[in-house]
Every structure is written in C-alpha cells, then in structure tokens.
Design a protein around this motif. Structure first.
Motif, PDB file in Angstrom:
ATOM      1  N   ASP A  62      10.521   7.872   2.138  1.00  0.00           N
ATOM      2  CA  ASP A  62      11.620   7.571   1.258  1.00  0.00           C
ATOM      3  C   ASP A  62      12.415   6.122   1.269  1.00  0.00           C
ATOM      4  O   ASP A  62      12.644   5.595   0.725  1.00  0.00           O
ATOM      5  CB  ASP A  62      12.598   8.462   0.856  1.00  0.00           C
ATOM      6  N   SER A  63      12.518   6.046   2.818  1.00  0.00           N
ATOM      7  CA  SER A  63      13.239   4.931   3.338  1.00  0.00           C
ATOM      8  C   SER A  63      12.189   3.654   3.369  1.00  0.00           C
ATOM      9  O   SER A  63      12.781   2.598   3.559  1.00  0.00           O
ATOM     10  CB  SER A  63      13.668   5.206   4.536  1.00  0.00           C
ATOM     11  N   GLY A  64      10.815   3.873   3.013  1.00  0.00           N
ATOM     12  CA  GLY A  64       9.999   2.696   3.231  1.00  0.00           C
ATOM     13  C   GLY A  64       9.991   2.257   4.463  1.00  0.00           C
ATOM     14  O   GLY A  64       9.990   0.824   4.917  1.00  0.00           O
ATOM     15  N   ASP A  65      10.196   3.258   5.609  1.00  0.00           N
ATOM     16  CA  ASP A  65      10.343   2.643   6.981  1.00  0.00           C
ATOM     17  C   ASP A  65       8.830   2.458   7.449  1.00  0.00           C
ATOM     18  O   ASP A  65       8.380   3.193   8.054  1.00  0.00           O
ATOM     19  CB  ASP A  65      11.009   3.675   7.954  1.00  0.00           C
ATOM     20  N   ILE A  66       8.312   1.062   7.345  1.00  0.00           N
ATOM     21  CA  ILE A  66       7.007   1.082   7.673  1.00  0.00           C
ATOM     22  C   ILE A  66       6.880   1.009   9.311  1.00  0.00           C
ATOM     23  O   ILE A  66       5.778   1.747   9.615  1.00  0.00           O
ATOM     24  CB  ILE A  66       6.546  -0.498   7.143  1.00  0.00           C
ATOM     25  N   THR A 124       0.802  -1.083  -0.111  1.00  0.00           N
ATOM     26  CA  THR A 124       0.159  -0.057  -0.052  1.00  0.00           C
ATOM     27  C   THR A 124       0.785   1.150   0.109  1.00  0.00           C
ATOM     28  O   THR A 124       0.451   2.173  -0.694  1.00  0.00           O
ATOM     29  CB  THR A 124      -0.900  -0.025   1.265  1.00  0.00           C
ATOM     30  N   LEU A 125       2.086   1.118   0.725  1.00  0.00           N
ATOM     31  CA  LEU A 125       3.096   2.430   0.655  1.00  0.00           C
ATOM     32  C   LEU A 125       3.211   2.902  -0.785  1.00  0.00           C
ATOM     33  O   LEU A 125       3.490   3.885  -1.205  1.00  0.00           O
ATOM     34  CB  LEU A 125       4.038   2.203   1.530  1.00  0.00           C
ATOM     35  N   ARG A 126       3.582   1.640  -1.544  1.00  0.00           N
ATOM     36  CA  ARG A 126       3.973   1.990  -3.046  1.00  0.00           C
ATOM     37  C   ARG A 126       2.649   2.494  -3.732  1.00  0.00           C
ATOM     38  O   ARG A 126       2.991   3.461  -4.629  1.00  0.00           O
ATOM     39  CB  ARG A 126       4.299   0.393  -3.394  1.00  0.00           C
TER      40      ARG A 126
END
Length: 172
Positions: free
Chosen positions: A128-132, A92-94
C-alpha cells in the motif's frame, strides 16, 4: 545481553573500572551505562569504541561472510523471491498490485495464528505504501523475520512460468 554489552562488561572488569568512574571519564550518564550493561539499551559499535577508549582499549570489528543454514524449502523460497526482487520496480509493483492484493485477501481467509496474520498485515502495508526498498528487504532477507514473512508471501503469480521454472531448476 548483547555481545557489545558483554565486551563492555569484560573490559570494565579487566580494567577495574566501575560504572561511576566510566561515567565520569566518558561523560555518559551512569544510568545509561547500566542500561547498556543490562542489554536494555543496545550500544552501537561507535558508542562502544568510545567507552572502551576511556579504559585504554579499542574495538576492532571483524566481519565474516557466512552462508546461512536454510532448509531446502527456505532456500527455494528465497531464490524465487530474489528473482521477484530483481524485477520489482515502481512500475512492476503497479502491474502486480492487483495480484498481490488478491493474494493477501485469499491468504487472510485461510491463515490463522501469529506471526502469519501480522506478516500479512506487513505485506499489505509495504504494498500500500509502495515501499520498494522495504519489499526488496523482505524478498531477499535472510533474517528470521524475512523468512517468516515469505512463508505467507502474496507474490504467487507475479513471476512468469519460465522465470519460475528457471529458478526451481537451480534448486533441484
């Protein structure tokens, strides 16, 4: 001064233990003890328990669950972001990333002053870092830092209208 430093100071006074003696008993350098007492360096519960044991005391940590006092706006924001957190995954972040990045850009044009500018930078870094995990902490956190970050949240438009209205119905 932290609560732990205050506990250490109180027990040292009660037991008549000076910093030098505590250092000799515990093996902790006296300057470190001084830093603990002044609050310049924080003690963990384990470190405090170790120092207290040298003076014949133990640390018992009692935990209580409390409901924090939030304004209506802060509670509403927390519930909406909590819903977002429940749907946040790498996938979902993508999908949401272009919405979020666009919102950060738009917010940067209209926001001035601190901590808002810094918080927008932090949002951008997390995305940016995809830090879920970091995102979920901010989305659901009840600490002042998380509440302030949500004041400039770039998450507008990621929830479906149905989800958003469902959450808002519970607030009202």
């Amino acid at each position: 001064m932290s609560d732990r430093a205050e506990v250490l100071r109180r027990v040292m006074a009660e037991t008549g233990t000076g910093q030098g003696e505590l250092s000799r008993l515990s093996g902790v350098h006296q300057p470190s003890i001084s830093q603990f007492l002044s609050g310049r360096v924080d003690l963990s519960d384990e470190q405090l328990d170790r120092l207290l044991a040298c003076m014949g005391r133990r640390l018992r940590v009692v935990r209580h669950v409390i409901e924090p006092e939030l304004t209506r706006s802060e509670r509403r924001s927390w519930l909406l972001h909590r819903k977002i957190s429940s749907q946040l995954t790498r996938e979902t972040l993508r999908v949401w990333e272009s919405i979020i990045v666009g919102n950060v850009r738009r917010l940067r044009e209209g926001v001035t002053g601190q901590p808002h500018i810094r918080n927008l930078e932090r949002w951008q870094l997390l995305v940016d870092s995809g830090d879920i995990l970091g995102l979920k902490r901010v989305l659901t956190g009840l600490d002042r830092e998380s509440i302030e970050m949500r004041e400039v949240s770039p998450m507008r438009g990621v929830l479906s209208e149905l989800d958003r209205l469902d959450v808002l119905a519970r607030v009202n």
